[in-house]
Design a protein around this motif. Sequence first.
Motif, PDB file in Angstrom:
ATOM      1  N   SER A 188      65.176  45.636  65.301  1.00 30.77           N
ATOM      2  CA  SER A 188      66.187  45.021  64.434  1.00 30.77           C
ATOM      3  C   SER A 188      66.210  43.508  64.645  1.00 30.77           C
ATOM      4  CB  SER A 188      67.567  45.598  64.752  1.00 30.77           C
ATOM      5  OG  SER A 188      67.962  45.216  66.064  1.00 30.77           O
ATOM      6  N   GLU A 189      66.867  42.801  63.723  1.00 31.98           N
ATOM      7  CA  GLU A 189      67.026  41.353  63.870  1.00 31.98           C
ATOM      8  C   GLU A 189      67.820  41.030  65.132  1.00 31.98           C
ATOM      9  OE1 GLU A 189      65.766  38.899  62.213  1.00 31.98           O
ATOM     10  OE2 GLU A 189      64.757  40.074  60.644  1.00 31.98           O
ATOM     11  N   ALA A 190      68.803  41.878  65.436  1.00 29.93           N
ATOM     12  CA  ALA A 190      69.610  41.658  66.641  1.00 29.93           C
ATOM     13  C   ALA A 190      68.749  41.808  67.896  1.00 29.93           C
ATOM     14  CB  ALA A 190      70.781  42.633  66.673  1.00 29.93           C
ATOM     15  N   GLU A 191      67.880  42.814  67.889  1.00 31.74           N
ATOM     16  CA  GLU A 191      66.989  43.025  69.036  1.00 31.74           C
ATOM     17  C   GLU A 191      65.990  41.884  69.151  1.00 31.74           C
ATOM     18  OE1 GLU A 191      65.420  45.211  72.361  1.00 31.74           O
ATOM     19  OE2 GLU A 191      67.345  44.945  71.366  1.00 31.74           O
ATOM     20  N   LYS A 192      65.529  41.388  68.023  1.00 27.18           N
ATOM     21  CA  LYS A 192      64.629  40.239  68.023  1.00 27.18           C
ATOM     22  C   LYS A 192      65.283  39.048  68.714  1.00 27.18           C
ATOM     23  CE  LYS A 192      63.022  36.687  64.843  1.00 27.18           C
ATOM     24  NZ  LYS A 192      62.985  36.252  63.428  1.00 27.18           N
ATOM     25  N   THR A 193      66.531  38.784  68.362  1.00 25.54           N
ATOM     26  CA  THR A 193      67.261  37.670  68.964  1.00 25.54           C
ATOM     27  C   THR A 193      67.414  37.864  70.461  1.00 25.54           C
ATOM     28  OG1 THR A 193      68.482  37.273  66.916  1.00 25.54           O
ATOM     29  CG2 THR A 193      69.422  36.377  68.941  1.00 25.54           C
ATOM     30  N   ARG A 194      67.726  39.090  70.859  1.00 22.46           N
ATOM     31  CA  ARG A 194      67.901  39.372  72.283  1.00 22.46           C
ATOM     32  C   ARG A 194      66.597  39.157  73.044  1.00 22.46           C
ATOM     33  NH1 ARG A 194      67.184  42.987  76.239  1.00 22.46           N
ATOM     34  NH2 ARG A 194      65.866  44.333  74.971  1.00 22.46           N
ATOM     35  N   LEU A 195      65.495  39.648  72.474  1.00 22.97           N
ATOM     36  CA  LEU A 195      64.210  39.514  73.146  1.00 22.97           C
ATOM     37  C   LEU A 195      63.772  38.060  73.238  1.00 22.97           C
ATOM     38  CD1 LEU A 195      62.249  42.532  71.643  1.00 22.97           C
ATOM     39  CD2 LEU A 195      63.342  42.371  73.874  1.00 22.97           C
ATOM     40  N   GLU A 196      64.056  37.296  72.192  1.00 21.71           N
ATOM     41  CA  GLU A 196      63.675  35.894  72.202  1.00 21.71           C
ATOM     42  C   GLU A 196      64.473  35.117  73.237  1.00 21.71           C
ATOM     43  OE1 GLU A 196      64.105  34.665  68.165  1.00 21.71           O
ATOM     44  OE2 GLU A 196      62.117  35.408  67.583  1.00 21.71           O
TER      45      GLU A 196
ATOM     46  N   LEU B 103      57.720  43.853  66.128  1.00 29.61           N
ATOM     47  CA  LEU B 103      58.146  43.011  65.018  1.00 29.61           C
ATOM     48  C   LEU B 103      59.343  43.599  64.300  1.00 29.61           C
ATOM     49  CD1 LEU B 103      54.664  42.351  63.335  1.00 29.61           C
ATOM     50  CD2 LEU B 103      55.752  41.006  65.126  1.00 29.61           C
ATOM     51  N   THR B 104      60.045  42.735  63.573  1.00 31.97           N
ATOM     52  CA  THR B 104      61.062  43.227  62.653  1.00 31.97           C
ATOM     53  C   THR B 104      60.354  43.760  61.408  1.00 31.97           C
ATOM     54  OG1 THR B 104      61.307  41.116  61.494  1.00 31.97           O
ATOM     55  CG2 THR B 104      62.690  41.465  63.451  1.00 31.97           C
ATOM     56  N   GLN B 105      61.099  44.465  60.569  1.00 35.71           N
ATOM     57  CA  GLN B 105      60.503  45.000  59.342  1.00 35.71           C
ATOM     58  C   GLN B 105      59.958  43.884  58.471  1.00 35.71           C
ATOM     59  OE1 GLN B 105      60.663  48.633  58.660  1.00 35.71           O
ATOM     60  NE2 GLN B 105      58.924  47.891  57.491  1.00 35.71           N
ATOM     61  N   ASN B 106      60.693  42.781  58.371  1.00 36.37           N
ATOM     62  CA  ASN B 106      60.246  41.657  57.554  1.00 36.37           C
ATOM     63  C   ASN B 106      58.994  41.018  58.127  1.00 36.37           C
ATOM     64  OD1 ASN B 106      60.682  39.662  55.365  1.00 36.37           O
ATOM     65  ND2 ASN B 106      61.008  38.244  57.070  1.00 36.37           N
ATOM     66  N   GLU B 107      58.961  40.837  59.449  1.00 34.25           N
ATOM     67  CA  GLU B 107      57.779  40.270  60.092  1.00 34.25           C
ATOM     68  C   GLU B 107      56.561  41.174  59.895  1.00 34.25           C
ATOM     69  OE1 GLU B 107      59.965  37.915  63.807  1.00 34.25           O
ATOM     70  OE2 GLU B 107      59.298  39.998  64.026  1.00 34.25           O
TER      71      GLU B 107
ATOM     72  N   ALA C 156      63.742  47.601  75.194  1.00 29.73           N
ATOM     73  CA  ALA C 156      63.791  47.942  73.772  1.00 29.73           C
ATOM     74  C   ALA C 156      63.449  49.415  73.563  1.00 29.73           C
ATOM     75  CB  ALA C 156      62.806  47.059  72.988  1.00 29.73           C
ATOM     76  N   GLN C 157      64.072  49.987  72.560  1.00 28.04           N
ATOM     77  CA  GLN C 157      63.773  51.353  72.180  1.00 28.04           C
ATOM     78  C   GLN C 157      63.407  51.365  70.709  1.00 28.04           C
ATOM     79  OE1 GLN C 157      63.626  53.903  74.259  1.00 28.04           O
ATOM     80  NE2 GLN C 157      64.163  52.610  75.982  1.00 28.04           N
ATOM     81  N   PRO C 158      62.248  50.772  70.345  1.00 27.41           N
ATOM     82  CA  PRO C 158      61.906  50.630  68.928  1.00 27.41           C
ATOM     83  C   PRO C 158      61.392  51.921  68.328  1.00 27.41           C
ATOM     84  CG  PRO C 158      60.162  49.786  70.284  1.00 27.41           C
ATOM     85  CD  PRO C 158      61.256  50.207  71.233  1.00 27.41           C
ATOM     86  N   ASN C 159      61.476  51.982  67.023  1.00 24.09           N
ATOM     87  CA  ASN C 159      60.844  53.073  66.275  1.00 24.09           C
ATOM     88  C   ASN C 159      59.468  52.638  65.865  1.00 24.09           C
ATOM     89  OD1 ASN C 159      63.159  54.778  66.284  1.00 24.09           O
ATOM     90  ND2 ASN C 159      64.058  53.524  64.665  1.00 24.09           N
ATOM     91  N   SER C 160      58.522  53.560  65.819  1.00 22.09           N
ATOM     92  CA  SER C 160      57.154  53.218  65.465  1.00 22.09           C
ATOM     93  C   SER C 160      56.949  53.310  63.965  1.00 22.09           C
ATOM     94  CB  SER C 160      56.174  54.172  66.162  1.00 22.09           C
ATOM     95  OG  SER C 160      56.253  54.001  67.564  1.00 22.09           O
ATOM     96  N   MET C 161      56.269  52.323  63.422  1.00 22.49           N
ATOM     97  CA  MET C 161      55.910  52.356  62.005  1.00 22.49           C
ATOM     98  C   MET C 161      54.665  53.232  61.863  1.00 22.49           C
ATOM     99  SD  MET C 161      54.714  49.249  59.484  1.00 22.49           S
ATOM    100  CE  MET C 161      56.327  48.563  59.202  1.00 22.49           C
ATOM    101  N   PRO C 162      54.635  54.184  60.943  1.00 32.45           N
ATOM    102  CA  PRO C 162      53.461  55.039  60.793  1.00 32.45           C
ATOM    103  C   PRO C 162      52.277  54.272  60.236  1.00 32.45           C
ATOM    104  CG  PRO C 162      55.003  55.431  59.010  1.00 32.45           C
ATOM    105  CD  PRO C 162      55.698  54.521  59.985  1.00 32.45           C
ATOM    106  N   LYS C 163      51.104  54.826  60.455  1.00 36.17           N
ATOM    107  CA  LYS C 163      49.882  54.235  59.917  1.00 36.17           C
ATOM    108  C   LYS C 163      49.947  54.202  58.399  1.00 36.17           C
ATOM    109  CE  LYS C 163      44.904  55.001  59.900  1.00 36.17           C
ATOM    110  NZ  LYS C 163      43.797  55.786  60.445  1.00 36.17           N
ATOM    111  N   GLN C 164      49.535  53.105  57.817  1.00 37.59           N
ATOM    112  CA  GLN C 164      49.588  52.953  56.368  1.00 37.59           C
ATOM    113  C   GLN C 164      48.193  52.690  55.813  1.00 37.59           C
ATOM    114  OE1 GLN C 164      52.441  49.889  55.532  1.00 37.59           O
ATOM    115  NE2 GLN C 164      54.133  51.034  56.386  1.00 37.59           N
TER     116      GLN C 164
END
Length: 215
Positions: free
Chosen positions: A191-199, A162-166, A207-215
């Motif tokens: 990123s939003e750009a990567e989202k567009t590319r994947l869609e 997901l994007t940060q907003n999603e 993709a080479q995404p960064n992982s969001m840590p556990k919250q």
Amino acid sequence: MRNTLIIKLLAAILTFSFLSGCGVLAVGGVVAGASVLADRRSPAVQAIDKGLELEASNALAKRYGDDAHINVTSFNQKVLLTGEAKNADIKSQAGAFVKSMKNARSVFNELVIGPNSSFTARANDSYLESKIKTQMIFTDKLPSNSMAIVAEGSSIYLMGILTQNEAAIAKKVTSNIDGVKDVYVYFDIISEAEKTRLEKQGKADEAQPNSMPKQ
């Protein structure tokens, strides 16, 4: 009011799907299942994830029998272990086994030390998963089919690309569902750009995404 009734109906039927292994479902013009929105993983990664789940589940069940109840969820080669283990040694060994698997990118061991959960508790978790999934289907700008939702003892674990907003929307939607105690996220943030590319391309293997840590 109509949407609320539809959500409740979908949640109930999706629970039946979780428990019975049913596939795609259509209610009131809303399609629930794998065809709702495109998965951002490539077909190859989806196959790897399914293989990880099957291999790990079968191996752990054979190894520990009634001494553990282990659910294995893999998304984008990140593996989540939920359920119960009789003791800390079993929890540790199960995590180590999955970490040693060739295609496992990372492992999140959320096994709880204690007796196996009851069928009633598991059914309640399945119903909670279905309520969250249904709400996400009705939420704009949220790619529900690019996420995995796992409920365990009213705690919810979210995985996805997901994007940060999603990601923020997904966590907020989940937190607002009645019956949810805690929400933990293991998203791959793009990123939003990567989202567009994947869609456009329908794949996430590059993709080479960064992982969001556990919250």
